[in-house]
Design a protein around this motif. Structure first.
Motif, mmCIF file in Angstrom:
data_model
loop_
_atom_site.group_PDB
_atom_site.id
_atom_site.type_symbol
_atom_site.label_atom_id
_atom_site.label_comp_id
_atom_site.label_asym_id
_atom_site.label_seq_id
_atom_site.Cartn_x
_atom_site.Cartn_y
_atom_site.Cartn_z
ATOM 1 N N GLY A 112 0.786 -1.226 0.000
ATOM 2 C CA GLY A 112 0.000 0.000 0.000
ATOM 3 C C GLY A 112 0.814 1.271 0.000
ATOM 4 N N ASP A 113 2.112 1.175 0.231
ATOM 5 C CA ASP A 113 2.957 2.368 0.245
ATOM 6 C C ASP A 113 3.020 2.950 -1.169
ATOM 7 O OD1 ASP A 113 4.586 4.281 1.413
ATOM 8 O OD2 ASP A 113 6.409 3.082 1.263
ATOM 9 N N ILE A 114 2.897 4.253 -1.269
ATOM 10 C CA ILE A 114 3.022 4.960 -2.553
ATOM 11 C C ILE A 114 4.227 5.878 -2.433
ATOM 12 C CG2 ILE A 114 1.975 6.565 -4.190
ATOM 13 C CD1 ILE A 114 -0.768 5.630 -3.160
ATOM 14 N N HIS A 115 5.137 5.784 -3.393
ATOM 15 C CA HIS A 115 6.333 6.599 -3.323
ATOM 16 C C HIS A 115 6.933 6.839 -4.707
ATOM 17 C CE1 HIS A 115 7.348 2.397 -1.891
ATOM 18 N NE2 HIS A 115 7.738 2.414 -3.141
ATOM 19 N N THR A 116 7.811 7.847 -4.749
ATOM 20 C CA THR A 116 8.435 8.294 -5.988
ATOM 21 C C THR A 116 9.939 8.091 -5.867
ATOM 22 O OG1 THR A 116 6.711 9.987 -6.097
ATOM 23 C CG2 THR A 116 8.604 10.251 -7.573
ATOM 24 N N LEU A 117 10.482 7.147 -6.647
ATOM 25 C CA LEU A 117 11.895 6.796 -6.554
ATOM 26 C C LEU A 117 12.744 7.810 -7.316
ATOM 27 C CD1 LEU A 117 13.333 3.244 -6.863
ATOM 28 C CD2 LEU A 117 14.563 5.186 -7.748
ATOM 29 N N GLU A 118 13.761 8.323 -6.624
ATOM 30 C CA GLU A 118 14.696 9.272 -7.230
ATOM 31 C C GLU A 118 16.129 8.809 -6.998
ATOM 32 O OE1 GLU A 118 15.530 14.032 -7.310
ATOM 33 O OE2 GLU A 118 15.297 13.112 -5.338
ATOM 34 N N VAL A 119 16.917 8.875 -8.052
ATOM 35 C CA VAL A 119 18.363 8.685 -7.970
ATOM 36 C C VAL A 119 18.964 10.089 -8.056
ATOM 37 C CG1 VAL A 119 20.394 7.678 -9.079
ATOM 38 C CG2 VAL A 119 18.237 6.395 -9.017
ATOM 39 N N PRO A 120 19.812 10.468 -7.091
ATOM 40 C CA PRO A 120 20.297 11.846 -7.059
ATOM 41 C C PRO A 120 21.389 12.153 -8.089
ATOM 42 C CG PRO A 120 21.349 10.595 -5.334
ATOM 43 C CD PRO A 120 20.351 9.671 -5.998
ATOM 44 N N GLU A 121 21.547 13.421 -8.353
ATOM 45 C CA GLU A 121 22.665 13.886 -9.185
ATOM 46 C C GLU A 121 23.965 13.411 -8.541
ATOM 47 O OE1 GLU A 121 22.729 15.482 -12.087
ATOM 48 O OE2 GLU A 121 20.546 15.638 -12.188
ATOM 49 N N GLY A 122 24.948 13.080 -9.369
ATOM 50 C CA GLY A 122 26.240 12.638 -8.871
ATOM 51 C C GLY A 122 26.323 11.143 -8.621
ATOM 52 N N CYS A 123 25.213 10.444 -8.750
ATOM 53 C CA CYS A 123 25.224 8.985 -8.601
ATOM 54 C C CYS A 123 25.320 8.390 -9.998
ATOM 55 C CB CYS A 123 23.960 8.504 -7.895
ATOM 56 S SG CYS A 123 23.906 6.720 -7.661
ATOM 57 N N ASP A 124 26.501 7.887 -10.344
ATOM 58 C CA ASP A 124 26.727 7.354 -11.688
ATOM 59 C C ASP A 124 26.024 6.031 -11.925
ATOM 60 O OD1 ASP A 124 28.351 9.525 -12.289
ATOM 61 O OD2 ASP A 124 30.146 8.505 -11.551
ATOM 62 N N GLU A 125 25.873 5.245 -10.852
ATOM 63 C CA GLU A 125 25.219 3.954 -10.994
ATOM 64 C C GLU A 125 24.622 3.537 -9.655
ATOM 65 O OE1 GLU A 125 26.365 0.099 -13.389
ATOM 66 O OE2 GLU A 125 27.535 0.161 -11.527
ATOM 67 N N MET A 126 23.371 3.106 -9.709
ATOM 68 C CA MET A 126 22.698 2.544 -8.550
ATOM 69 C C MET A 126 22.324 1.116 -8.904
ATOM 70 S SD MET A 126 19.499 1.473 -7.424
ATOM 71 C CE MET A 126 18.081 2.369 -7.980
ATOM 72 N N ILE A 127 22.670 0.165 -8.044
ATOM 73 C CA ILE A 127 22.234 -1.223 -8.207
ATOM 74 C C ILE A 127 21.640 -1.670 -6.880
ATOM 75 C CG2 ILE A 127 22.881 -3.607 -8.692
ATOM 76 C CD1 ILE A 127 25.149 -2.582 -10.449
ATOM 77 N N THR A 128 20.410 -2.141 -6.942
ATOM 78 C CA THR A 128 19.700 -2.601 -5.753
ATOM 79 C C THR A 128 19.070 -3.945 -6.043
ATOM 80 O OG1 THR A 128 19.275 -0.334 -5.040
ATOM 81 C CG2 THR A 128 17.867 -2.037 -4.101
ATOM 82 N N LEU A 129 19.159 -4.856 -5.075
ATOM 83 C CA LEU A 129 18.493 -6.142 -5.154
ATOM 84 C C LEU A 129 17.097 -5.957 -4.559
ATOM 85 C CD1 LEU A 129 19.911 -9.597 -4.469
ATOM 86 C CD2 LEU A 129 17.748 -8.978 -3.447
ATOM 87 N N PHE A 130 16.068 -6.165 -5.384
ATOM 88 C CA PHE A 130 14.679 -6.020 -4.942
ATOM 89 C C PHE A 130 13.992 -7.370 -4.906
ATOM 90 C CE2 PHE A 130 15.208 -1.609 -6.366
ATOM 91 C CZ PHE A 130 14.561 -0.923 -5.345
ATOM 92 N N HIS A 131 13.227 -7.615 -3.844
ATOM 93 C CA HIS A 131 12.318 -8.755 -3.744
ATOM 94 C C HIS A 131 10.917 -8.163 -3.680
ATOM 95 C CE1 HIS A 131 10.869 -12.531 -1.347
ATOM 96 N NE2 HIS A 131 10.126 -12.265 -2.392
ATOM 97 N N VAL A 132 10.178 -8.299 -4.778
ATOM 98 C CA VAL A 132 8.870 -7.661 -4.931
ATOM 99 C C VAL A 132 7.784 -8.728 -4.913
ATOM 100 C CG1 VAL A 132 7.429 -6.227 -6.435
ATOM 101 C CG2 VAL A 132 9.914 -5.848 -6.347
#
Length: 177
Positions: A112-132
């Protein structure tokens, strides 16, 4: 008073296997992030990819690595089930929350959580392991639904991509359970 257990012998189970148990799934080197064949990364949008690890048709969940190589808003969405995330590289956050997910952190997102995902300036690469578990419903700022993603759309995207890059549409079957 504690009771010590006797040391177990190194003897494998010899009984009959339980019926209908799927095979184990083991993917070596999954955290060797710089050593993954680019063909295994499924494009999701420009500069955003996912790499499937398991896709459970019967239980409606998937586990993947999400890789983002751009700053900015990735998506606004609502979860129908819980989400667990472990950030492996880079950083990201949700505009609606004060916390930041940084390399080495774990986060839990309730149904039920509603959110807006943002990767900030200066972050060249984001890698996250998600279990959805369940689905994402993509929404406008007022909550109006504009799209849905679930294990079945993930499977279709992966199958289409693997066919395109020469691995074959059936390549995705190794992740299905």
């Amino acid at each position: 008073m504690t009771t010590e257990r006797p040391k177990a012998e190194a003897v494998p189970y010899r009984g009959e296997p339980l019926p209908h148990v799927p095979e184990d799934l083991v993917i070596p080197g999954v955290l060797n992030l710089d050593d993954i064949d680019e063909k295994q990364w499924v494009p999701q949008q420009e500069n955003v990819w996912f790499r499937p690890l398991i896709m459970s048709i019967s239980q409606g969940y998937w586990v993947n690595l999400l890789r983002v190589r751009k700053a900015g808003i990735l998506s606004r969405h609502r979860h129908s089930g819980p989400v667990h995330a472990s950030t492996l590289r880079g950083r990201w956050h949700y505009l609606e929350h004060s916390w930041w997910a940084v390399a080495g952190s774990y986060s839990y997102e309730p149904p039920g959580d509603i959110h807006t995902l943002e990767v900030p300036e200066g972050c060249d690469e984001m890698i996250t392991l998600f279990h959805v578990t369940g689905s994402y419903t993509y929404v406008e700022p007022d909550g109006t639904a504009i799209g849905v993603e679930d294990v079945f759309s993930q499977i279709q995207s992966a199958s289409d991509h693997y066919e395109t890059v020469g691995l074959g549409a059936d390549y995705v079957k190794q992740f299905l359970r």
